[in-house]
Design an enzyme around this catalytic site. Structure first.
Site, mmCIF file in Angstrom:
data_model
loop_
_atom_site.group_PDB
_atom_site.id
_atom_site.type_symbol
_atom_site.label_atom_id
_atom_site.label_comp_id
_atom_site.label_asym_id
_atom_site.label_seq_id
_atom_site.Cartn_x
_atom_site.Cartn_y
_atom_site.Cartn_z
ATOM 1 N N ASP A 133 10.421 -0.258 -4.796
ATOM 2 C CA ASP A 133 10.120 -1.313 -5.772
ATOM 3 C C ASP A 133 11.119 -1.461 -6.928
ATOM 4 O O ASP A 133 11.507 -0.463 -7.536
ATOM 5 C CB ASP A 133 8.776 -1.031 -6.453
ATOM 6 C CG ASP A 133 7.686 -0.627 -5.503
ATOM 7 O OD1 ASP A 133 7.902 -0.666 -4.289
ATOM 8 O OD2 ASP A 133 6.611 -0.259 -5.992
ATOM 9 N N GLN A 139 12.362 2.284 -7.957
ATOM 10 C CA GLN A 139 11.833 3.488 -7.322
ATOM 11 C C GLN A 139 12.959 4.110 -6.507
ATOM 12 O O GLN A 139 13.547 3.452 -5.638
ATOM 13 C CB GLN A 139 10.653 3.118 -6.413
ATOM 14 C CG GLN A 139 9.413 2.692 -7.156
ATOM 15 C CD GLN A 139 8.751 3.880 -7.841
ATOM 16 O OE1 GLN A 139 8.028 4.631 -7.230
ATOM 17 N NE2 GLN A 139 9.015 4.042 -9.133
ATOM 18 N N SER A 146 5.856 3.132 -9.996
ATOM 19 C CA SER A 146 6.289 1.827 -10.514
ATOM 20 C C SER A 146 5.687 1.465 -11.865
ATOM 21 O O SER A 146 4.619 1.957 -12.240
ATOM 22 C CB SER A 146 5.945 0.743 -9.493
ATOM 23 O OG SER A 146 6.823 0.856 -8.411
ATOM 24 N N ASP A 203 0.905 1.055 -11.331
ATOM 25 C CA ASP A 203 1.907 -0.016 -11.429
ATOM 26 C C ASP A 203 1.673 -0.955 -12.621
ATOM 27 O O ASP A 203 1.559 -2.186 -12.462
ATOM 28 C CB ASP A 203 1.987 -0.822 -10.120
ATOM 29 C CG ASP A 203 2.182 0.061 -8.893
ATOM 30 O OD1 ASP A 203 2.637 1.209 -9.069
ATOM 31 O OD2 ASP A 203 1.869 -0.385 -7.772
ATOM 32 N N GLU A 240 -1.205 -3.605 -5.235
ATOM 33 C CA GLU A 240 -0.154 -2.853 -5.929
ATOM 34 C C GLU A 240 0.708 -3.819 -6.748
ATOM 35 O O GLU A 240 0.662 -5.032 -6.552
ATOM 36 C CB GLU A 240 0.756 -2.146 -4.907
ATOM 37 C CG GLU A 240 0.035 -1.142 -4.016
ATOM 38 C CD GLU A 240 0.962 -0.392 -3.060
ATOM 39 O OE1 GLU A 240 0.802 0.815 -2.934
ATOM 40 O OE2 GLU A 240 1.839 -1.031 -2.439
ATOM 41 N N TRP A 291 6.856 -1.825 4.131
ATOM 42 C CA TRP A 291 6.407 -0.448 4.367
ATOM 43 C C TRP A 291 6.210 -0.129 5.841
ATOM 44 O O TRP A 291 6.155 1.034 6.234
ATOM 45 C CB TRP A 291 5.125 -0.155 3.577
ATOM 46 C CG TRP A 291 5.401 0.169 2.135
ATOM 47 C CD1 TRP A 291 4.975 -0.536 1.041
ATOM 48 C CD2 TRP A 291 6.169 1.269 1.631
ATOM 49 N NE1 TRP A 291 5.437 0.062 -0.112
ATOM 50 C CE2 TRP A 291 6.169 1.173 0.225
ATOM 51 C CE3 TRP A 291 6.867 2.318 2.223
ATOM 52 C CZ2 TRP A 291 6.833 2.084 -0.601
ATOM 53 C CZ3 TRP A 291 7.528 3.229 1.403
ATOM 54 C CH2 TRP A 291 7.507 3.105 0.014
HETATM 55 C C1 FRU Z 1 4.596 -0.081 -3.845
HETATM 56 C C2 FRU Z 1 4.289 1.329 -4.274
HETATM 57 C C3 FRU Z 1 3.664 1.353 -5.638
HETATM 58 C C4 FRU Z 1 3.984 2.726 -6.130
HETATM 59 C C5 FRU Z 1 5.357 2.951 -5.545
HETATM 60 C C6 FRU Z 1 5.637 4.370 -5.153
HETATM 61 O O1 FRU Z 1 5.616 -0.192 -2.920
HETATM 62 O O2 FRU Z 1 3.451 1.949 -3.316
HETATM 63 O O3 FRU Z 1 2.301 1.047 -5.651
HETATM 64 O O4 FRU Z 1 3.978 2.817 -7.522
HETATM 65 O O5 FRU Z 1 5.464 2.121 -4.415
HETATM 66 O O6 FRU Z 1 6.973 4.533 -4.796
#
Ligand code: FRU
Length: 501
Positions: free
Chosen positions: A46, A62, A103, A174, A225, A307
Protein backbone atom coordinates in the site's frame (compact mmCIF):
# COMPACT_ATOMS: atom_id res chain seq x y z
CA UNK A 1 42.21 15.29 -35.96
CA UNK A 2 38.86 17.06 -35.54
CA UNK A 3 37.03 13.87 -36.50
CA UNK A 4 38.99 11.95 -33.89
CA UNK A 5 38.08 14.44 -31.18
CA UNK A 6 34.42 14.15 -32.09
CA UNK A 7 34.57 10.36 -31.81
CA UNK A 8 36.29 10.61 -28.47
CA UNK A 9 33.60 12.95 -27.22
CA UNK A 10 30.87 10.64 -28.47
CA UNK A 11 32.52 7.60 -26.89
CA UNK A 12 32.88 9.49 -23.59
CA UNK A 13 29.22 10.44 -23.74
CA UNK A 14 28.10 6.86 -24.42
CA UNK A 15 30.21 5.56 -21.52
CA UNK A 16 28.81 8.27 -19.23
CA UNK A 17 25.23 7.61 -20.33
CA UNK A 18 25.53 3.86 -19.94
CA UNK A 19 27.20 4.08 -16.59
CA UNK A 20 24.66 6.60 -15.29
CA UNK A 21 21.80 4.29 -16.41
CA UNK A 22 23.35 1.20 -15.01
CA UNK A 23 25.11 2.81 -12.06
CA UNK A 24 22.75 1.01 -9.78
CA UNK A 25 21.46 -1.28 -12.52
CA UNK A 26 18.15 -0.91 -10.76
CA UNK A 27 15.63 0.50 -13.16
CA UNK A 28 16.62 -1.60 -16.16
CA UNK A 29 15.55 -4.98 -14.76
CA UNK A 30 13.19 -7.18 -16.74
CA UNK A 31 9.55 -6.17 -16.02
CA UNK A 32 10.75 -3.05 -14.18
CA UNK A 33 8.20 -0.24 -14.69
CA UNK A 34 9.70 2.79 -16.40
CA UNK A 35 7.02 5.39 -15.62
CA UNK A 36 5.79 4.05 -12.31
CA UNK A 37 7.39 4.03 -8.89
CA UNK A 38 8.79 0.71 -7.68
CA UNK A 39 11.24 0.22 -4.80
CA UNK A 40 14.87 -0.56 -5.65
CA UNK A 41 14.70 -3.82 -3.77
CA UNK A 42 12.41 -5.74 -1.47
CA UNK A 43 8.68 -5.72 -1.22
CA UNK A 44 6.14 -2.89 -1.49
CA UNK A 45 2.38 -2.82 -0.95
CA UNK A 46 0.00 0.00 0.00
CA UNK A 47 0.86 3.66 -0.54
CA UNK A 48 0.90 5.36 2.88
CA UNK A 49 1.16 8.83 4.34
CA UNK A 50 0.85 10.60 1.03
CA UNK A 51 1.21 14.30 1.77
CA UNK A 52 2.21 17.38 -0.22
CA UNK A 53 4.60 19.75 1.53
CA UNK A 54 7.01 22.53 0.43
CA UNK A 55 6.72 21.68 -3.26
CA UNK A 56 7.19 17.94 -2.82
CA UNK A 57 4.80 15.02 -3.03
CA UNK A 58 5.76 12.53 -0.35
CA UNK A 59 4.95 8.90 -0.90
CA UNK A 60 5.46 6.48 1.96
CA UNK A 61 4.65 2.85 1.41
CA UNK A 62 4.32 -0.56 3.06
CA UNK A 63 7.80 -1.96 2.68
CA UNK A 64 9.71 -5.10 3.57
CA UNK A 65 13.25 -3.99 2.69
CA UNK A 66 14.91 -7.39 3.11
CA UNK A 67 12.81 -9.75 1.02
CA UNK A 68 10.65 -9.43 -2.10
CA UNK A 69 7.66 -10.87 -0.25
CA UNK A 70 5.34 -9.42 2.40
CA UNK A 71 7.01 -9.43 5.84
CA UNK A 72 7.83 -7.05 8.70
CA UNK A 73 6.32 -3.78 7.59
CA UNK A 74 8.28 -0.52 7.51
CA UNK A 75 7.32 2.74 5.85
CA UNK A 76 9.50 3.23 2.80
CA UNK A 77 9.77 6.78 1.48
CA UNK A 78 10.00 8.47 -1.91
CA UNK A 79 9.48 12.05 -3.09
CA UNK A 80 8.56 13.72 -6.34
CA UNK A 81 8.12 17.30 -7.43
CA UNK A 82 5.88 16.39 -10.37
CA UNK A 83 4.27 12.98 -9.52
CA UNK A 84 6.21 11.44 -12.41
CA UNK A 85 9.90 11.41 -11.39
CA UNK A 86 10.47 9.75 -8.02
CA UNK A 87 13.46 9.67 -5.74
CA UNK A 88 13.66 6.85 -3.23
CA UNK A 89 14.82 8.03 0.21
CA UNK A 90 15.91 6.11 3.31
CA UNK A 91 13.25 4.18 5.22
CA UNK A 92 11.07 6.50 7.30
CA UNK A 93 9.49 4.28 9.99
CA UNK A 94 10.87 1.06 11.49
CA UNK A 95 9.00 -1.52 13.57
CA UNK A 96 9.10 -0.93 17.35
CA UNK A 97 7.88 -2.49 20.59
CA UNK A 98 4.26 -1.80 19.63
CA UNK A 99 4.59 -3.72 16.40
CA UNK A 100 5.33 -3.39 12.72
CA UNK A 101 4.16 -0.28 10.86
CA UNK A 102 0.97 -0.96 8.94
CA UNK A 103 -0.85 1.45 6.65
CA UNK A 104 -1.88 4.97 7.53
CA UNK A 105 -1.73 8.59 6.51
CA UNK A 106 0.19 11.81 7.12
CA UNK A 107 -0.91 15.40 7.67
CA UNK A 108 0.77 18.78 8.00
CA UNK A 109 -0.15 20.21 11.40
CA UNK A 110 -0.32 23.87 10.35
CA UNK A 111 -1.79 25.08 13.64
CA UNK A 112 0.48 22.95 15.83
CA UNK A 113 -2.53 21.23 17.39
CA UNK A 114 -0.35 18.33 18.57
CA UNK A 115 2.39 20.54 19.99
CA UNK A 116 5.15 18.92 17.92
CA UNK A 117 5.82 22.20 16.12
CA UNK A 118 4.09 24.35 13.52
CA UNK A 119 3.91 22.52 10.21
CA UNK A 120 5.09 19.26 11.72
CA UNK A 121 4.52 16.34 9.38
CA UNK A 122 2.56 13.86 11.48
CA UNK A 123 2.09 10.23 10.47
CA UNK A 124 -0.88 8.31 11.85
CA UNK A 125 -0.49 4.56 11.31
CA UNK A 126 -1.48 1.17 12.64
CA UNK A 127 0.94 -0.58 14.98
CA UNK A 128 0.48 -4.29 14.27
CA UNK A 129 1.83 -6.55 16.98
CA UNK A 130 2.41 -10.03 15.57
CA UNK A 131 4.11 -11.18 18.79
CA UNK A 132 0.99 -10.92 20.91
CA UNK A 133 -1.38 -11.98 18.14
CA UNK A 134 -2.10 -15.15 20.10
CA UNK A 135 -2.89 -13.28 23.36
CA UNK A 136 -6.17 -11.82 22.13
CA UNK A 137 -7.39 -9.26 19.67
CA UNK A 138 -7.31 -6.23 21.91
CA UNK A 139 -3.58 -5.58 21.49
CA UNK A 140 -2.89 -6.60 17.90
CA UNK A 141 -3.84 -3.44 16.02
CA UNK A 142 -3.69 -0.02 17.64
CA UNK A 143 -3.21 3.44 16.12
CA UNK A 144 0.02 5.34 16.72
CA UNK A 145 1.55 8.64 15.64
CA UNK A 146 5.05 9.89 14.79
CA UNK A 147 6.26 13.32 13.68
CA UNK A 148 8.95 14.78 11.50
CA UNK A 149 10.29 18.33 11.53
CA UNK A 150 12.59 17.86 8.52
CA UNK A 151 10.22 17.00 5.66
CA UNK A 152 9.91 13.32 6.48
CA UNK A 153 13.64 12.53 6.68
CA UNK A 154 13.76 11.70 10.38
CA UNK A 155 10.88 10.72 12.61
CA UNK A 156 10.12 10.69 16.32
CA UNK A 157 7.50 8.30 17.61
CA UNK A 158 5.12 9.87 20.14
CA UNK A 159 5.80 8.71 23.73
CA UNK A 160 2.09 8.29 24.42
CA UNK A 161 1.53 5.69 21.67
CA UNK A 162 -0.83 4.08 20.97
CA UNK A 163 -3.15 7.07 20.68
CA UNK A 164 -6.10 4.83 19.89
CA UNK A 165 -6.22 1.49 21.71
CA UNK A 166 -8.00 -1.52 20.30
CA UNK A 167 -11.51 -2.28 21.61
CA UNK A 168 -11.04 -6.05 21.06
CA UNK A 169 -11.38 -6.27 17.28
CA UNK A 170 -9.04 -8.30 15.05
CA UNK A 171 -9.08 -5.96 12.02
CA UNK A 172 -8.88 -2.38 13.23
CA UNK A 173 -6.57 -0.41 11.00
CA UNK A 174 -5.39 1.95 8.26
CA UNK A 175 -6.26 5.40 9.72
CA UNK A 176 -6.74 8.16 7.14
CA UNK A 177 -6.76 11.52 8.88
CA UNK A 178 -7.84 14.92 7.55
CA UNK A 179 -8.68 18.33 9.01
CA UNK A 180 -12.38 19.25 9.21
CA UNK A 181 -12.45 23.03 9.33
CA UNK A 182 -16.09 23.65 10.48
CA UNK A 183 -15.51 21.87 13.80
CA UNK A 184 -11.75 22.55 13.84
CA UNK A 185 -11.02 18.89 14.44
CA UNK A 186 -9.08 16.09 12.89
CA UNK A 187 -11.24 13.28 11.51
CA UNK A 188 -9.92 9.73 11.44
CA UNK A 189 -11.54 7.32 8.99
CA UNK A 190 -10.69 3.81 10.17
CA UNK A 191 -11.35 0.41 8.59
CA UNK A 192 -12.92 -1.94 11.15
CA UNK A 193 -13.46 -5.44 9.72
CA UNK A 194 -16.70 -4.83 7.77
CA UNK A 195 -17.38 -1.15 8.33
CA UNK A 196 -15.84 2.27 8.88
CA UNK A 197 -15.47 4.01 12.25
CA UNK A 198 -15.16 7.80 12.28
CA UNK A 199 -13.21 9.34 15.16
CA UNK A 200 -12.45 13.00 15.88
CA UNK A 201 -9.63 14.71 17.74
CA UNK A 202 -8.56 18.27 18.53
CA UNK A 203 -4.86 17.33 18.73
CA UNK A 204 -4.17 14.00 16.96
CA UNK A 205 -3.56 12.43 20.39
CA UNK A 206 -7.04 12.13 21.96
CA UNK A 207 -9.68 10.46 19.83
CA UNK A 208 -13.45 10.24 20.29
CA UNK A 209 -15.63 7.84 18.32
CA UNK A 210 -18.29 9.72 16.35
CA UNK A 211 -20.11 7.15 14.21
CA UNK A 212 -20.00 3.95 12.19
CA UNK A 213 -20.77 3.43 8.53
CA UNK A 214 -21.34 0.65 6.07
CA UNK A 215 -22.09 -2.64 7.81
CA UNK A 216 -24.96 -3.28 5.40
CA UNK A 217 -23.85 -1.16 2.45
CA UNK A 218 -21.53 -1.69 -0.50
CA UNK A 219 -19.42 -4.76 -1.21
CA UNK A 220 -18.69 -7.19 1.62
CA UNK A 221 -16.86 -10.03 -0.06
CA UNK A 222 -13.81 -9.44 2.14
CA UNK A 223 -12.23 -7.28 4.85
CA UNK A 224 -12.58 -3.51 4.64
CA UNK A 225 -9.17 -1.83 4.53
CA UNK A 226 -7.44 1.45 3.67
CA UNK A 227 -10.28 4.00 3.59
CA UNK A 228 -10.20 7.67 2.58
CA UNK A 229 -12.68 10.51 3.03
CA UNK A 230 -12.59 13.83 1.19
CA UNK A 231 -14.87 16.33 -0.55
CA UNK A 232 -14.88 16.95 -4.30
CA UNK A 233 -16.61 19.91 -5.92
CA UNK A 234 -19.40 19.28 -8.41
CA UNK A 235 -20.48 22.62 -9.93
CA UNK A 236 -19.67 24.30 -6.64
CA UNK A 237 -21.54 21.68 -4.61
CA UNK A 238 -19.50 19.74 -2.05
CA UNK A 239 -19.82 15.98 -2.59
CA UNK A 240 -18.02 13.77 -0.07
CA UNK A 241 -16.30 10.66 -1.32
CA UNK A 242 -15.60 7.70 0.96
CA UNK A 243 -13.15 5.21 -0.53
CA UNK A 244 -13.15 1.74 1.04
CA UNK A 245 -10.66 -0.82 -0.20
CA UNK A 246 -11.76 -4.41 0.14
CA UNK A 247 -9.90 -7.72 0.01
CA UNK A 248 -11.10 -10.06 -1.42
CA UNK A 249 -14.41 -9.20 -3.08
CA UNK A 250 -13.29 -6.96 -5.95
CA UNK A 251 -15.25 -6.93 -9.24
CA UNK A 252 -12.58 -9.00 -11.02
CA UNK A 253 -11.49 -11.14 -8.06
CA UNK A 254 -9.20 -10.38 -5.15
CA UNK A 255 -8.62 -6.83 -3.95
CA UNK A 256 -10.15 -3.57 -5.23
CA UNK A 257 -11.26 -0.07 -4.23
CA UNK A 258 -14.97 0.67 -3.87
CA UNK A 259 -16.37 4.10 -3.08
CA UNK A 260 -19.49 5.85 -1.84
CA UNK A 261 -20.55 9.45 -2.39
CA UNK A 262 -22.55 11.37 0.16
CA UNK A 263 -22.58 14.05 2.84
CA UNK A 264 -20.32 14.40 5.86
CA UNK A 265 -21.06 16.74 8.77
CA UNK A 266 -17.94 16.18 10.84
CA UNK A 267 -19.50 13.23 12.63
CA UNK A 268 -21.64 11.14 10.31
CA UNK A 269 -21.32 10.09 6.66
CA UNK A 270 -24.69 9.84 4.88
CA UNK A 271 -24.52 8.16 1.46
CA UNK A 272 -26.30 9.50 -1.62
CA UNK A 273 -26.73 6.09 -3.17
CA UNK A 274 -26.24 2.62 -1.82
CA UNK A 275 -25.09 0.72 -4.92
CA UNK A 276 -21.50 -0.49 -5.18
CA UNK A 277 -19.13 1.60 -7.28
CA UNK A 278 -15.45 1.02 -7.99
CA UNK A 279 -12.68 3.55 -8.48
CA UNK A 280 -10.94 1.10 -10.80
CA UNK A 281 -12.53 -2.13 -12.05
CA UNK A 282 -9.21 -3.72 -13.01
CA UNK A 283 -7.51 -6.24 -10.73
CA UNK A 284 -4.36 -4.23 -10.05
CA UNK A 285 -5.22 -1.03 -8.25
CA UNK A 286 -5.46 -1.65 -4.53
CA UNK A 287 -5.22 0.32 -1.29
CA UNK A 288 -5.45 3.56 -3.27
CA UNK A 289 -6.01 6.77 -1.37
CA UNK A 290 -5.34 10.49 -2.00
CA UNK A 291 -2.61 12.95 -1.08
CA UNK A 292 -3.35 15.26 1.80
CA UNK A 293 -2.62 19.02 1.80
CA UNK A 294 -3.38 19.53 -1.91
CA UNK A 295 -6.36 21.91 -1.47
CA UNK A 296 -9.32 21.18 -3.74
CA UNK A 297 -7.20 19.03 -6.04
CA UNK A 298 -7.47 15.35 -5.09
CA UNK A 299 -4.73 13.12 -6.44
CA UNK A 300 -5.09 9.37 -6.09
CA UNK A 301 -2.54 6.58 -6.36
CA UNK A 302 -2.89 2.85 -5.72
CA UNK A 303 -0.70 -0.20 -5.31
CA UNK A 304 -0.52 -1.83 -8.75
CA UNK A 305 -1.06 -5.44 -7.69
CA UNK A 306 -3.57 -7.78 -6.13
CA UNK A 307 -3.33 -9.87 -2.96
CA UNK A 308 -4.30 -12.91 -5.07
CA UNK A 309 -0.83 -13.11 -6.61
CA UNK A 310 1.24 -10.14 -5.40
CA UNK A 311 3.74 -12.37 -3.55
CA UNK A 312 4.42 -14.64 -6.52
CA UNK A 313 4.58 -12.39 -9.59
CA UNK A 314 7.73 -13.12 -11.62
CA UNK A 315 10.07 -10.39 -10.40
CA UNK A 316 12.86 -11.30 -8.04
CA UNK A 317 14.75 -8.27 -6.84
CA UNK A 318 11.64 -6.30 -5.94
CA UNK A 319 7.91 -6.82 -6.00
CA UNK A 320 5.24 -4.34 -7.01
CA UNK A 321 4.88 -0.84 -8.36
CA UNK A 322 2.28 1.87 -7.90
CA UNK A 323 -0.30 3.05 -10.41
CA UNK A 324 0.17 6.30 -12.23
CA UNK A 325 -0.99 9.27 -10.10
CA UNK A 326 -4.54 10.24 -11.07
CA UNK A 327 -6.60 13.40 -10.71
CA UNK A 328 -10.03 12.62 -9.30
CA UNK A 329 -13.17 14.46 -10.35
CA UNK A 330 -16.91 14.02 -9.92
CA UNK A 331 -19.70 13.94 -12.49
CA UNK A 332 -23.40 13.16 -12.47
CA UNK A 333 -24.50 10.32 -14.73
CA UNK A 334 -27.69 8.27 -14.64
CA UNK A 335 -28.87 10.15 -11.53
CA UNK A 336 -25.75 9.20 -9.56
CA UNK A 337 -22.58 10.96 -8.57
CA UNK A 338 -19.63 9.13 -10.07
CA UNK A 339 -15.93 9.62 -9.46
CA UNK A 340 -13.67 10.02 -12.50
CA UNK A 341 -9.93 9.36 -12.64
CA UNK A 342 -7.46 10.76 -15.17
CA UNK A 343 -3.70 10.34 -15.35
CA UNK A 344 -1.97 13.49 -14.11
CA UNK A 345 -1.10 15.86 -16.96
CA UNK A 346 2.54 15.91 -15.84
CA UNK A 347 2.92 12.52 -17.53
CA UNK A 348 3.02 14.37 -20.87
CA UNK A 349 6.41 15.81 -20.03
CA UNK A 350 7.96 12.38 -20.68
CA UNK A 351 6.92 12.58 -24.35
CA UNK A 352 9.76 11.62 -26.68
CA UNK A 353 7.96 11.59 -30.05
CA UNK A 354 4.35 12.14 -31.07
CA UNK A 355 2.28 10.60 -33.83
CA UNK A 356 -1.18 11.97 -34.62
CA UNK A 357 -4.10 10.89 -36.72
CA UNK A 358 -7.20 12.96 -37.49
CA UNK A 359 -10.64 12.04 -38.82
CA UNK A 360 -9.83 8.63 -40.09
CA UNK A 361 -12.28 5.74 -40.48
CA UNK A 362 -11.25 2.13 -40.75
CA UNK A 363 -11.18 -1.31 -39.21
CA UNK A 364 -7.45 -1.46 -38.57
CA UNK A 365 -5.01 1.14 -37.28
CA UNK A 366 -1.50 -0.29 -37.11
CA UNK A 367 -0.09 2.50 -34.99
CA UNK A 368 3.47 1.30 -34.51
CA UNK A 369 4.01 0.56 -38.19
CA UNK A 370 4.01 4.33 -38.74
CA UNK A 371 4.84 5.72 -35.32
CA UNK A 372 7.71 3.30 -34.75
CA UNK A 373 7.86 0.19 -32.55
CA UNK A 374 7.46 0.51 -28.81
CA UNK A 375 10.83 0.85 -27.15
CA UNK A 376 9.48 1.60 -23.73
CA UNK A 377 6.44 3.26 -22.20
CA UNK A 378 3.80 5.00 -24.27
CA UNK A 379 0.60 6.99 -24.00
CA UNK A 380 -2.29 6.50 -26.41
CA UNK A 381 -5.36 8.74 -26.52
CA UNK A 382 -8.16 8.73 -29.07
CA UNK A 383 -11.82 9.57 -29.40
CA UNK A 384 -14.64 8.32 -31.57
CA UNK A 385 -17.87 10.00 -32.61
CA UNK A 386 -19.63 6.72 -32.08
CA UNK A 387 -18.34 4.03 -29.76
CA UNK A 388 -18.13 0.61 -31.38
CA UNK A 389 -16.48 -2.62 -30.31
CA UNK A 390 -12.71 -2.44 -30.62
CA UNK A 391 -9.52 -4.18 -29.54
CA UNK A 392 -6.28 -2.41 -28.73
CA UNK A 393 -3.65 -5.10 -29.08
CA UNK A 394 -0.17 -4.81 -27.61
CA UNK A 395 2.07 -7.61 -28.80
CA UNK A 396 5.62 -8.87 -29.36
CA UNK A 397 7.24 -11.16 -31.91
CA UNK A 398 6.86 -14.17 -29.56
CA UNK A 399 3.12 -14.04 -30.09
CA UNK A 400 2.47 -12.72 -26.61
CA UNK A 401 -0.17 -10.03 -26.33
CA UNK A 402 -2.54 -8.14 -24.13
CA UNK A 403 -5.82 -6.81 -25.45
CA UNK A 404 -7.72 -3.87 -24.00
CA UNK A 405 -10.98 -2.89 -25.58
CA UNK A 406 -14.73 -2.47 -25.62
CA UNK A 407 -17.45 -5.02 -26.36
CA UNK A 408 -20.70 -3.49 -27.53
CA UNK A 409 -22.76 -6.67 -27.00
CA UNK A 410 -22.12 -6.62 -23.24
CA UNK A 411 -21.44 -2.87 -22.98
CA UNK A 412 -18.23 -3.67 -21.14
CA UNK A 413 -14.68 -2.46 -21.41
CA UNK A 414 -12.30 -5.37 -20.97
CA UNK A 415 -8.69 -6.48 -20.66
CA UNK A 416 -7.62 -9.91 -21.83
CA UNK A 417 -4.22 -10.97 -20.52
CA UNK A 418 -4.67 -14.71 -21.15
CA UNK A 419 -1.76 -14.74 -23.67
CA UNK A 420 0.20 -11.91 -22.13
CA UNK A 421 3.37 -13.88 -21.25
CA UNK A 422 4.10 -15.54 -17.92
CA UNK A 423 0.76 -16.31 -16.34
CA UNK A 424 1.14 -19.67 -14.63
CA UNK A 425 2.09 -18.25 -11.22
CA UNK A 426 -1.62 -17.96 -10.34
CA UNK A 427 -4.63 -19.74 -11.80
CA UNK A 428 -6.86 -16.65 -11.74
CA UNK A 429 -4.35 -14.39 -13.49
CA UNK A 430 -5.76 -15.24 -16.92
CA UNK A 431 -9.42 -14.57 -16.05
CA UNK A 432 -11.12 -12.20 -18.47
CA UNK A 433 -11.35 -8.78 -16.86
CA UNK A 434 -14.33 -6.51 -17.45
CA UNK A 435 -15.61 -3.09 -16.43
CA UNK A 436 -19.13 -1.85 -17.15
CA UNK A 437 -19.48 1.18 -19.35
CA UNK A 438 -21.03 3.84 -17.11
CA UNK A 439 -21.43 6.57 -19.69
CA UNK A 440 -24.44 6.56 -22.01
CA UNK A 441 -22.91 9.03 -24.47
CA UNK A 442 -22.75 8.08 -28.12
CA UNK A 443 -19.15 9.22 -28.38
CA UNK A 444 -16.25 7.97 -26.30
CA UNK A 445 -12.69 8.85 -25.44
CA UNK A 446 -9.95 6.47 -24.43
CA UNK A 447 -6.60 6.91 -22.68
CA UNK A 448 -4.17 4.01 -22.40
CA UNK A 449 -1.05 4.33 -20.27
CA UNK A 450 1.42 1.65 -21.33
CA UNK A 451 4.46 0.58 -19.35
CA UNK A 452 6.76 -2.47 -19.54
CA UNK A 453 4.54 -4.47 -17.19
CA UNK A 454 1.17 -2.69 -17.03
CA UNK A 455 -1.69 -1.01 -18.86
CA UNK A 456 -4.10 1.51 -17.40
CA UNK A 457 -7.29 2.14 -19.35
CA UNK A 458 -9.31 5.31 -18.75
CA UNK A 459 -12.54 5.39 -20.76
CA UNK A 460 -15.23 8.06 -21.09
CA UNK A 461 -13.27 10.85 -19.41
CA UNK A 462 -12.21 8.54 -16.62
CA UNK A 463 -15.62 7.03 -15.74
CA UNK A 464 -14.63 3.40 -16.42
CA UNK A 465 -11.09 2.62 -15.35
CA UNK A 466 -9.10 -0.64 -15.49
CA UNK A 467 -5.54 -1.38 -14.42
CA UNK A 468 -3.80 -4.67 -15.17
CA UNK A 469 -0.22 -5.90 -14.88
CA UNK A 470 1.49 -8.48 -17.13
CA UNK A 471 4.84 -10.22 -17.62
CA UNK A 472 5.81 -10.90 -21.25
CA UNK A 473 9.03 -12.81 -22.10
CA UNK A 474 10.14 -9.75 -24.06
CA UNK A 475 8.59 -6.29 -24.02
CA UNK A 476 5.67 -5.61 -26.33
CA UNK A 477 6.72 -3.77 -29.48
CA UNK A 478 3.54 -3.44 -31.53
CA UNK A 479 0.33 -1.54 -30.99
CA UNK A 480 -2.64 -2.15 -33.22
CA UNK A 481 -6.27 -0.97 -32.92
CA UNK A 482 -8.68 -3.39 -34.58
CA UNK A 483 -12.42 -3.61 -35.02
CA UNK A 484 -14.90 -5.76 -36.90
CA UNK A 485 -16.82 -2.58 -37.67
CA UNK A 486 -15.61 0.68 -39.15
CA UNK A 487 -14.31 2.95 -36.39
CA UNK A 488 -14.44 6.68 -37.03
CA UNK A 489 -11.52 8.05 -35.07
CA UNK A 490 -11.57 11.83 -34.65
CA UNK A 491 -8.28 12.55 -32.92
CA UNK A 492 -5.63 10.04 -32.08
CA UNK A 493 -2.39 10.97 -30.34
CA UNK A 494 0.27 8.36 -29.67
CA UNK A 495 3.32 9.36 -27.65
CA UNK A 496 6.45 7.31 -27.18
CA UNK A 497 7.49 8.17 -23.63
CA UNK A 498 10.95 8.40 -22.08
CA UNK A 499 11.66 6.47 -18.94
CA UNK A 500 11.15 8.50 -15.79
CA UNK A 501 14.31 6.98 -14.27
C1 FRU B 1 -3.89 -3.66 2.69
C2 FRU B 1 -3.28 -4.06 4.00
C3 FRU B 1 -3.65 -3.09 5.09
C4 FRU B 1 -2.55 -3.25 6.08
C5 FRU B 1 -1.36 -3.49 5.18
C6 FRU B 1 -0.33 -4.43 5.75
O1 FRU B 1 -3.21 -4.11 1.58
O2 FRU B 1 -3.67 -5.38 4.33
O3 FRU B 1 -4.93 -3.29 5.62
O4 FRU B 1 -2.38 -2.13 6.90
O5 FRU B 1 -1.85 -4.01 3.97
O6 FRU B 1 0.81 -4.45 4.95
Amino acid sequence: MIVKAQWLLLAAFVVFFQSSRSQTGVYVDKHRPQIHFSPKKGWMNDPNGMVYFNGKYHLFYQHNPDKPVWGPMHWGHAVSIDLVHWEELPIALYPDALGTIFSGSAVIDKNNTAGFGTNAMVAIYTSHNHAIEKDGFDKIETQSIAYSLDEGKTWTKYKGNPVLPNPGIRDFRDPKVSWYEPSKKWIMTLAVTDHIDFYSSPDLKNWTKESEFGKDLGAHGGVWECPDLFPLLYNGEEVWVLIVNINPGGPNGGSAAQYFTGKFDGRVFTPNETDTKWIDYGPDDYAGITWSNTGDRKIFLGWMSNWLYANVVPTEKWRSANTIARDLGIVRAGGRYLVTSKPVKALQQLTATTYTLKNKAGKSFDITSTAGKLKGPALLTFDMEELKSFNIELSNSNGEKIIAGYDKATNNYFIDRSSSGKTDFHKEFTNKLTAPRLSSNKNADIILVIDDASVELFADSGLSVMTAIFFPESNYTDLHIKSTEKLAIKNLVFNHLNSAW
